[in-house]
Design an enzyme around this catalytic site. Structure first.
Site, PDB file in Angstrom:
ATOM      1  N   ASN A  93       0.877  -1.171   0.000  1.00 26.22           N
ATOM      2  CA  ASN A  93       0.000   0.000   0.000  1.00 26.22           C
ATOM      3  C   ASN A  93       0.918   1.226   0.000  1.00 26.22           C
ATOM      4  O   ASN A  93       1.440   1.617   1.033  1.00 26.22           O
ATOM      5  CB  ASN A  93      -0.898  -0.038   1.240  1.00 26.22           C
TER       6      ASN A  93
ATOM      7  N   ARG B 242      -2.638  -2.119  -3.390  1.00 33.30           N
ATOM      8  CA  ARG B 242      -3.780  -1.225  -3.287  1.00 33.30           C
ATOM      9  C   ARG B 242      -3.579  -0.115  -4.319  1.00 33.30           C
ATOM     10  O   ARG B 242      -2.561   0.577  -4.293  1.00 33.30           O
ATOM     11  CB  ARG B 242      -3.829  -0.625  -1.888  1.00 33.30           C
TER      12      ARG B 242
ATOM     13  N   HIS C  63     -12.655   3.755  -0.582  1.00 34.04           N
ATOM     14  CA  HIS C  63     -12.733   2.825   0.568  1.00 34.04           C
ATOM     15  C   HIS C  63     -13.427   1.514   0.187  1.00 34.04           C
ATOM     16  O   HIS C  63     -13.976   0.813   1.037  1.00 34.04           O
ATOM     17  CB  HIS C  63     -13.464   3.454   1.778  1.00 34.04           C
TER      18      HIS C  63
ATOM     19  N   ARG D 203      -9.364  16.765   5.766  1.00 34.22           N
ATOM     20  CA  ARG D 203     -10.101  17.093   4.527  1.00 34.22           C
ATOM     21  C   ARG D 203     -11.482  17.644   4.873  1.00 34.22           C
ATOM     22  O   ARG D 203     -12.094  17.220   5.858  1.00 34.22           O
ATOM     23  CB  ARG D 203     -10.251  15.844   3.658  1.00 34.22           C
TER      24      ARG D 203
ATOM     25  N   GLU E 295      -8.440  -4.157   5.153  1.00 33.87           N
ATOM     26  CA  GLU E 295      -8.271  -3.967   3.707  1.00 33.87           C
ATOM     27  C   GLU E 295      -7.111  -4.805   3.165  1.00 33.87           C
ATOM     28  O   GLU E 295      -7.172  -5.310   2.043  1.00 33.87           O
ATOM     29  CB  GLU E 295      -8.030  -2.480   3.418  1.00 33.87           C
TER      30      GLU E 295
END
Ligand code: AMP
Length: 390
Positions: A9, A90, A178, A238, A376
């Site tokens: 990742n 990923r 996601h 964010r 994940e």
């Protein structure tokens, strides 16, 4: 010899990794860690499955994504008793074309490079290790798993903006992100709540990045993130959903440049921007500063609004699932969200909530509420294992 799968990742400044070994019918986590400081002073650390440090090294200066990938490859190729069978990555963006994980070859890598304009802050970093491995060990299969893919089941209208074709034809759609986390939860759901798994569930992925997704029968029908990972909920730094007029105002009236606006939206807003204290929920929860409370209140309020919207998109609500760092650990945040969701039939069991679940709603609650840890990396390992077996 044990077959292992390396999961990578790659972010802007770190390369996170996990190693899974195939044992009988299961994939078992063997090791995980990261090389951080890729653009400053790089540092490698690996842990075993219990979290103990098993390897560590500091580099003088920045080693960058390419050398970091080479270092990890050598490290895991040299692990006695294991064979590196495949690498799963990923990758943030699969565009409209990739609705599932894909085995990488030169043509696919080229197609993923063409998507860089859709995710210029993330896609180039995701692709860097892929290119290195493709050159150095072309015989080790590589698989790309996309954050966007799981949402391609959404109705076309849920993926559309009300924009004219001259803009839309450049790939301006609502993609959602996601997806690997939501897919992991969708696969776990039948084990905890068979009715919700067949029915309508809203999953709250609340971490540093945060979004929500409506599942019907385990498939994504709507999500809060859109063209980029900015839309939807306020996040660590964010802003979440914003009247696009604010962006014009910042440029036209405040004189901010495009990169200054980008910095405000991605790095100076959200929990950090509102609180002025921290982007980290633990720090906010332990702070006495009223601005920290206001930041949490704003997040809870926005979650409540999105919950109503996603329940409408799903045609009702059978269950809510909390996941990721905040969702799995903050009983206080979950309590506030559930209090606000009483109108839709949610009844929280405070003792179960304090224990972190897994079920945190009362037996009589009209909507089941669950805490399910996401994974994940395991999802990527599973996809990689499946694809290289075929
Ligand atoms: P993630 O991006 O999934 O790793 O989640 C990171 C977020 O989870 C940060 O805001 C952390 O403060 C938050 N988090 C982790 N543990 C806890 C905890 N015990 N209580 C509240 N928030 C937590």
């Amino acid at each position: 010899m044990t077959d292992s799968i390396l999961v990578l990742n790659a972010g802007s400044s770190s390369l996170k990794f996990s190693v899974f070994a195939r044992e009988a019918d299961a994939l078992r986590l063997r090791s995980h860690g990261q090389i951080e400081g890729l653009t400053t002073d790089s540092h490698f650390v690996a842990h075993d499955a219990d979290g103990a440090v098993v390897a560590e090294r500091s580099f003088s200066g920045a080693i960058g994504h390419e050398r970091a990938t080479g270092f990890l490859l050598d490290h895991y190729l040299d692990t006695p008793g294991t064979t590196l069978r495949a690498v799963g990555h990923r990758v943030v963006h699969g565009g409209t074309e990739y609705a599932a994980p894909v085995r990488l070859d030169a043509g696919v890598i080229h197609a993923l490079e063409a998507l860089i304009p859709l995710a210029p802050l993330h896609q180039p970093h995701n692709l860097a290790p892929i290119r290195v491995l493709h050159e150095r060990v072309p015989d080790i299969p590589q698989v790309a798993c996309f954050d966007t893919a799981f949402h391609r089941t959404q109705p076309e209208i849920a993926q559309a903006f009300a924009l004219p074709p001259k803009i839309e034809r450049h790939g301006v759609h609502r993609y959602g992100f996601h997806g690997l986390s939501y897919e992991f939860i969708a696969r776990r759901l039948p084990e905890v709540d068979a009715v919700a798994a067949r029915g309508r569930t809203v999953v709250l992925h609340l971490g540093n990045g945060a979004s929500m997704c409506a599942l019907v029968g385990g498939r994504s029908v709507a999500t809060t993130m859109g063209f980029t990972a900015l839309e939807g909920l306020p996040m660590g730094t964010r802003c979440g959903s914003l009247d696009p007029g604010v962006v014009l105002f910042m440029q036209q009236q405040l004189g901010l440049s495009v990169s200054e606006v980008e910095h405000v939206l991605y790095h100076e807003s959200g929990l950090l921007g509102v609180s002025g204290v921290s982007s980290d929920m633990r720090s906010l929860e332990s702070s006495d500063d009223p601005r920290a409370k206001r930041a949490i209140d704003l997040l809870v309020y926005r979650i409540g609004r999105e919950l109503g919207s996603l329940a409408a998109a799903a045609g009702g609500l059978d269950a809510i699932v909390f996941t990721a760092g905040i969702g799995e650990n903050s009983a206080r945040l979950r309590e506030a969200v559930c209090r606000q969701a009483r109108w839709i039939g949610v009844e929280l069991d405070p003792a179960a909530n304090a224990r972190q679940g897994p079920r945190i709603s009362t037996d009589g609650s009209g909507v089941g509420v669950w805490v399910i840890p996401t994974d994940e990396e395991r999802m990527i390992a599973q996809h990689t294992d499946d694809l290289v077996a075929t």
